[in-house]
Scaffold this motif. Structure first.
Motif, PDB file in Angstrom:
ATOM      1  N   SER A 145       4.177  31.204   9.553  1.00 45.66           N
ATOM      2  CA  SER A 145       4.626  29.962  10.475  1.00 45.66           C
ATOM      3  C   SER A 145       3.650  28.805  10.163  1.00 45.66           C
ATOM      4  N   LYS A 146       2.411  29.271  10.536  1.00 44.32           N
ATOM      5  CA  LYS A 146       1.290  28.094  10.621  1.00 44.32           C
ATOM      6  C   LYS A 146       1.239  27.550   9.352  1.00 44.32           C
ATOM      7  N   PHE A 147       1.309  28.317   8.119  1.00 40.40           N
ATOM      8  CA  PHE A 147       0.989  27.582   6.912  1.00 40.40           C
ATOM      9  C   PHE A 147       1.965  26.734   6.432  1.00 40.40           C
ATOM     10  N   LEU A 148       3.411  27.132   7.015  1.00 40.13           N
ATOM     11  CA  LEU A 148       4.717  26.123   6.672  1.00 40.13           C
ATOM     12  C   LEU A 148       4.307  24.931   7.681  1.00 40.13           C
ATOM     13  N   GLU A 149       3.806  25.080   8.603  1.00 43.72           N
ATOM     14  CA  GLU A 149       3.583  23.974   9.438  1.00 43.72           C
ATOM     15  C   GLU A 149       2.855  22.893   9.001  1.00 43.72           C
ATOM     16  N   ASP A 150       1.788  23.468   8.187  1.00 42.77           N
ATOM     17  CA  ASP A 150       0.960  22.413   7.537  1.00 42.77           C
ATOM     18  C   ASP A 150       1.453  21.976   6.302  1.00 42.77           C
ATOM     19  N   THR A 151       2.581  22.478   5.724  1.00 45.85           N
ATOM     20  CA  THR A 151       3.247  21.710   4.761  1.00 45.85           C
ATOM     21  C   THR A 151       4.493  20.853   5.065  1.00 45.85           C
ATOM     22  N   GLY A 152       4.371  20.568   6.276  1.00 43.35           N
ATOM     23  CA  GLY A 152       5.343  19.670   6.877  1.00 43.35           C
ATOM     24  C   GLY A 152       6.534  20.255   7.644  1.00 43.35           C
ATOM     25  N   PHE A 153       6.580  21.471   7.902  1.00 40.35           N
ATOM     26  CA  PHE A 153       7.799  22.239   8.641  1.00 40.35           C
ATOM     27  C   PHE A 153       7.272  21.922  10.140  1.00 40.35           C
ATOM     28  N   ARG A 183      17.377  15.923  14.017  1.00 39.04           N
ATOM     29  CA  ARG A 183      16.055  15.531  14.344  1.00 39.04           C
ATOM     30  C   ARG A 183      14.814  15.968  13.544  1.00 39.04           C
ATOM     31  N   TYR A 184      15.065  16.890  12.420  1.00 34.03           N
ATOM     32  CA  TYR A 184      13.934  17.380  11.655  1.00 34.03           C
ATOM     33  C   TYR A 184      14.458  17.683  10.140  1.00 34.03           C
ATOM     34  N   GLU A 185      13.626  17.194   9.334  1.00 40.36           N
ATOM     35  CA  GLU A 185      14.093  17.642   7.833  1.00 40.36           C
ATOM     36  C   GLU A 185      13.914  18.791   7.588  1.00 40.36           C
ATOM     37  N   ARG A 186      12.870  19.566   8.082  1.00 41.11           N
ATOM     38  CA  ARG A 186      12.447  20.897   7.833  1.00 41.11           C
ATOM     39  C   ARG A 186      11.933  21.876   9.095  1.00 41.11           C
ATOM     40  N   VAL A 187      12.468  22.778   9.059  1.00 36.93           N
ATOM     41  CA  VAL A 187      12.264  23.752  10.353  1.00 36.93           C
ATOM     42  C   VAL A 187      12.199  25.111   9.804  1.00 36.93           C
ATOM     43  N   ALA A 188      11.224  25.749  10.274  1.00 38.38           N
ATOM     44  CA  ALA A 188      10.961  27.275  10.199  1.00 38.38           C
ATOM     45  C   ALA A 188      10.863  27.862  11.448  1.00 38.38           C
TER      46      ALA A 188
END
Length: 284
Positions: free
Chosen positions: A18-26, A47-52
């Motif tokens: 989850s943390k890594f995906l946040e770094d890529t824009g999620f 509201r968001y383009e990419r969500v994890a």
């Protein structure tokens, strides 16, 4: 909207993913109840383009709830993928011992092994529905999980979704267990026998300049690059996520480090996602 749902075994790396995906824009949310997922997905759509979303399911009921929620979400979101993270039992147990945390299915006096086995059985239906199953057992570091996720969901500069881990090591300290390919650099001239180079490492310019004056060094690195570049697309087609290339010399301080650094530079220039690890460089 692109939606990723992250589930899997406790200790397999869901929170780190989850943390890594946040770094890529999620936009990421950790540990949301399955029943709330459809409403949350609907809320995020405009509201968001990419969500994890990280969603734990540690009982039979919650596992089915996650599958039901997944069906509902896929009606709302065109691009919805389920990622399942796992690792083998010894790795799960080792990670819990290192963190000294209690497994969510283990009571105060419960067995960690029994809890991990129980969770694996309960989550089999979710694993069967996953779009991606990531086995984090062979990852030498959490950085390798980051590389895999960047290859799958990051930029389009990757080569077939495979990440490369280049490491150096010393043969006298044993072979690295995580290695897929092992290369022996002990035939190269040894800087150890040059007094002023002995205390330096393969990261230092003087050591590299010493090795680069020999044609055999250039030939070895060129042929090694050619072989790895040939193999990587074929491993990617097989579905491999990470390839670990281990380059060894006697002590893991000079020759293997210098060759590994050069390979990292060349592979990155070719567009591969590469991690670098020097296991024995600080040993005497």
């Amino acid at each position: 909207m692109e939606l990723l749902i992250i589930s899997g075994l406790s200790g397999a790396g869901k929170s780190q993913a989850s943390k890594f995906l946040e770094d890529t824009g999620f936009y990421t949310v950790d540990n949301i109840p399955p029943e709330f997922m459809p409403q949350f997905a609907s809320f995020c759509t405009s509201r968001y383009e990419r969500v994890a979303i990280v969603c734990d399911a540690r009982s039979g009921d919650s596992a089915q709830s996650l599958l039901d929620a997944l069906d509902e979400v896929k009606k709302l979101v065109c691009s919805c993928k389920l990622i399942f993270l796992e690792a083998d039992l010894p790795t799960i147990i080792r990670r819990y011992k290192e963190t000294r945390r209690l497994h969510p299915l283990a009571g105060k006096d419960g067995s960690l092994e029994d809890a991990a086995k129980q969770e694996r059985e309960l989550l089999l239906p979710i694993r069967a529905r996953a779009d991606y199953v990531l086995d984090t057992t062979p990852f030498a570091s959490i950085g390798q999980l980051r590389l895999v996720l960047e290859n799958l969901f990051g930029s389009d500069t990757n080569h077939g979704g495979i990440a490369v881990n280049v490491m150096s090591f010393g043969f006298k300290y044993g072979l690295p267990l995580e290695a897929d390919l092992v290369m022996d650099a002990r035939f190269l001239p040894n800087p150890y026998y040059i007094p002023e180079l002995r205390v330096q490492t393969g990261k230092d310019p003087a050591v590299r300049e010493y090795l680069e004056q020999f044609d055999i060094t250039h030939s070895f690195v060129d042929k090694l690059e050619d072989m790895i570049s040939f193999l990587l697309p074929h491993y990617a087609e097989e579905g491999r996520q990470v390839l670990t290339v281990a380059i060894g010399c006697t002590g893991g301080r000079h020759r293997s480090v210098a060759v590994a650094c050069e390979m990292v530079k060349r592979l990155k220039a070719s567009g591969y996602a590469v991690s670098e690890y020097h296991r024995d460089v600080t040993r005497a």
